[in-house]
Design a protein around this motif. Structure first.
Motif, PDB file in Angstrom:
ATOM      1  N   UNK A  99     -22.892 -18.000  28.313  1.00  0.00           N
ATOM      2  CA  UNK A  99     -23.812 -18.584  29.303  1.00  0.00           C
ATOM      3  C   UNK A  99     -23.089 -19.748  29.958  1.00  0.00           C
ATOM      4  N   UNK A 100     -23.370 -19.969  31.237  1.00  0.00           N
ATOM      5  CA  UNK A 100     -22.723 -21.077  31.927  1.00  0.00           C
ATOM      6  C   UNK A 100     -23.256 -22.421  31.482  1.00  0.00           C
ATOM      7  N   UNK A 101     -24.588 -22.542  31.434  1.00  0.00           N
ATOM      8  CA  UNK A 101     -25.213 -23.787  31.000  1.00  0.00           C
ATOM      9  C   UNK A 101     -26.526 -23.446  30.322  1.00  0.00           C
ATOM     10  N   UNK A 102     -26.873 -24.234  29.305  1.00  0.00           N
ATOM     11  CA  UNK A 102     -28.111 -24.025  28.560  1.00  0.00           C
ATOM     12  C   UNK A 102     -29.019 -25.244  28.756  1.00  0.00           C
ATOM     13  N   UNK A 103     -30.275 -24.997  29.068  1.00  0.00           N
ATOM     14  CA  UNK A 103     -31.286 -26.032  29.269  1.00  0.00           C
ATOM     15  C   UNK A 103     -32.325 -25.856  28.171  1.00  0.00           C
ATOM     16  N   UNK A 162     -21.480 -23.290  38.421  1.00  0.00           N
ATOM     17  CA  UNK A 162     -21.405 -22.546  37.171  1.00  0.00           C
ATOM     18  C   UNK A 162     -21.006 -21.102  37.440  1.00  0.00           C
ATOM     19  N   UNK A 211     -18.135 -23.650  33.902  1.00  0.00           N
ATOM     20  CA  UNK A 211     -18.550 -24.445  35.043  1.00  0.00           C
ATOM     21  C   UNK A 211     -17.415 -25.328  35.521  1.00  0.00           C
TER      22      UNK A 211
END
Lengths: 432, 432
Positions: free
Chosen positions: B348-352, B372, B383
């Motif tokens: 995954x590029x970014x996790x929130x 990303x 990213x």
């Protein structure tokens, strides 16, 4: 007969001549893009059948008979064909490359800032990567180690080699190096068809997520085309060395190092930058003398004559900006103040310091990677390393208080950009 | 009317349907490559004159009159046109992005190994980089910050923006963001011609060594073509979000987050993965309700209907491999065991994380980068960050004893590879 280029930084036309050296077009750009497009489409459409047909056509090998994948028995047989001295040298190289690259493994970072926002990132390995290994005379076991070991250090689960076997010939050193490096799968297919198989997969070859390694014009064009579907490393160009030396350097050693670069390829480039006219003359003479006895003189000779250069500078301070402009793949510094000089260089792939560090040590057993940015790309690119086989995921976590602190600014920016759904996704949580 | 896709992991045709979701072709591939090739050749040949003519043709702007470079006065005037609330929000974003990226600055490493070999590497900034900023409605000041700040943190001396100004329109927010980010030069030119100018230089625009930033099909094709001459970042594709949520999630929040993604682009993709049929139903209803009141419903609606999906899984453990296969640019996790679940996700590029972290926070003011990897490239890409604007030079230094220890293996490998000049450059030093 053409001879190497000799420049003097004190002469009035130096800037003009140096620019010509910088812009010397060393690559023969072959227009292979249409052919490569057709090959990729064929492999995507017909899979293994396309690989079989294209390999029959280009490499004169029937893979339907021999099988695509190199077997355990073939790898074991290759070990038997490699002399112990070579095997031990490969093992030493493997161990040193491994130790060097272990230090490149990046650390995750997580922290909580003053607003209570938890932030950070995590590094993970790319699951499956493909290494292109050229066939025939350019099948170098050292390159197999240099490409594969950073991937295994990164933790890639599948490290896959593709290598063409023209007329069925497969260098046993390549198989032994692959085994030492921990490669998982080896397929006897090359060219654009191998790149397509790695990118899109076939029944026999599961797709990978990144493709690295050098290749000919077809391979380079194929990598450029599949970029995006998979990651790729740089597009490799012709190789070069710059040697910066003062009168302390041994001209025979300098000449040998220039020729070690020149023997790679008739479009390789070897440049000496020196403040010593005597060294310049002695190196020029030594190059000619050593060339005469060199097995690969038919390659090294044209490289030196067409692209080789000796640049005279008033002092080595003047070498620094010239080296940065050349942005060489390899830089040797053999000079009294070598260490200090090295610290002032910014654009170089790798630096080899002092009289006892010929670049060939770095090619094989130094431990650092020999896959380096060519053709002036050291201005923006690095040598191959563990980071090339990993990727970073950022992580962000707000609690209600942190969101309350940050939210209004996010709403303002979402509205300013005309992205109301962005703004609303924040605003509705601020109300709650 | 087409509706969003709904899948159930327990149904017998799930694997087939999930594969279809993965391979949904969201990009319209425009065949612009020939046109782009001609534009690049024109800029290389005619420089500024080509930029003037092409900008007149494509953007209906006479740059001979207005000048290529945006002036200090124009930037000052832009500041006056931006409301204080927006300016303060941009400053907060700038400060947080700066603080986040400062932590990405890599450390040099040098050590001496057991044989006495000195090894290591040094990181340096790329001297000059170019940022492509799309014009018109897609000219987002937040993207200017996200692209420029990692470059200034890295220490790039020249950070250059190119931005098209169709019919002379230039978003003042872009200029203000550029000023806040520390951008050095801004040129009002776009398209393939801007990419060519950055790569090869003209009289007005000095060349850079790397080009980053999103753009349309022409920009993407131009970046692909100049890759090698300069470095490039990834080729950006359509954007996506995956939300993994259990019954603890607020369906209105989840719906809002799905729509925040969908409003970007009719080919953006929003996917909910949940173990709660009730949440699935409630989110689907909330999406329709919120859509009706959304200014950009003409974009978000088709995105949701054509590419949106809700995937029902028996439990959230089953979500992990599905998320990795989707390799989403953005991943939100709103679930009771969210932190533990996040640690198990790899691609995954970014996790929130958590109910108070809508992805829009990360788009603007979280601090992490919003550039990303899209379109499943989180399998192999990261990213944008500080490392994208730096490069690594390796350094190797042997003394006589270290060379004596390593040299014989290098000679053996040089000979085994048929590179005698390599072997000789080492062997002659071993005699000395």
């Amino acid at each position: 007969m053409q001879t190497y280029t000799r420049l003097d930084a004190r002469s009035s036309d130096f800037e003009h001549a140096f620019r010509a050296l910088l812009s010397a077009k060393r690559e023969v750009s072959q227009d292979v893009d249409d052919a490569v497009g057709a090959i990729i489409a064929d492999v995507r459409g017909r899979g293994d059948a396309a690989l079989f047909d294209l390999t029959q056509r280009f490499d004169r090998v029937d893979l339907r008979a021999s099988g695509l994948r190199v077997t355990r028995d073939e790898i074991a047989a290759a070990r038997g064909a490699v002399p112990d001295r070579t095997f031990e040298a490969l093992k030493l190289a493997r161990d040193r490359i491994l130790a060097f690259h272990e230090r490149q493994k990046p650390a995750d970072q997580f922290w909580t800032d003053a607003l209570g926002v938890e932030l950070g990132w995590r590094w993970t390995a790319i699951r499956a990567v493909g290494l292109y290994v050229p066939g025939g005379t350019a099948a170098y076991p050292s390159s197999v180690l240099m490409n594969a070991i950073p991937a295994t250090v990164a933790g890639c689960e599948r490290v896959v080699i593709v290598v063409p076997t023209p007329d069925g010939v497969l260098n046993p050193l390549v198989l032994v190096a692959a085994e030492l490096a921990g490669v998982d799968e080896i397929y006897r297919v090359g060219g654009a068809q191998a790149v397509a198989a790695l990118a899109y997969g076939t029944d026999s070859i599961a797709p990978v997520s990144k493709i690295v390694g050098p290749g000919n014009a077809y391979v380079a064009a194929a990598k450029r085309r599949v970029f995006g579907q998979v990651g790729i490393d740089m597009i490799a160009g012709p190789s070069e060395v710059v040697v910066v030396a003062d009168s302390s350097a041994d001209p025979e050693h300098v000449a040998a190092d220039l020729l070690a670069q020149a023997e790679h390829d008739a479009v390789a480039q070897s440049i000496l930058v020196t403040d010593s006219g005597d060294l310049a003359d002695a190196v020029a003479a030594a190059v000619e003398r050593q060339l005469a006895a060199l097995p690969r003189r038919a390659i090294a000779g044209p490289s030196w004559r067409d692209y080789g250069a000796i640049v005279l500078v008033p002092d080595l301070d003047a070498a620094v900006p010239l080296v940065d402009r050349l942005a060489p793949e390899h830089l040797e510094i053999i000079a009294r103040d070598g260490d200090a000089l090295a610290r002032r260089i910014r654009d170089a792939g790798a630096i080899f310091l002092g009289p006892h560090t010929p670049e060939a040590i770095g090619d094989y057993v130094g431990g650092s990677n020999h896959v380096l940015p060519t053709a002036r790309s050291a201005r923006f690119a690095s040598g191959l390393g563990v980071l090339d086989f990993m990727k970073r995921t950022s992580v962000l976590k707000c609690d209600a208080a942190a969101l309350a602190a940050l939210g209004p600014a996010a709403v303002a920016l979402g509205e300013a950009e005309g992205l109301d759904a962005h703004a609303r996704s924040v605003a509705m949580r601020l109300k709650g």
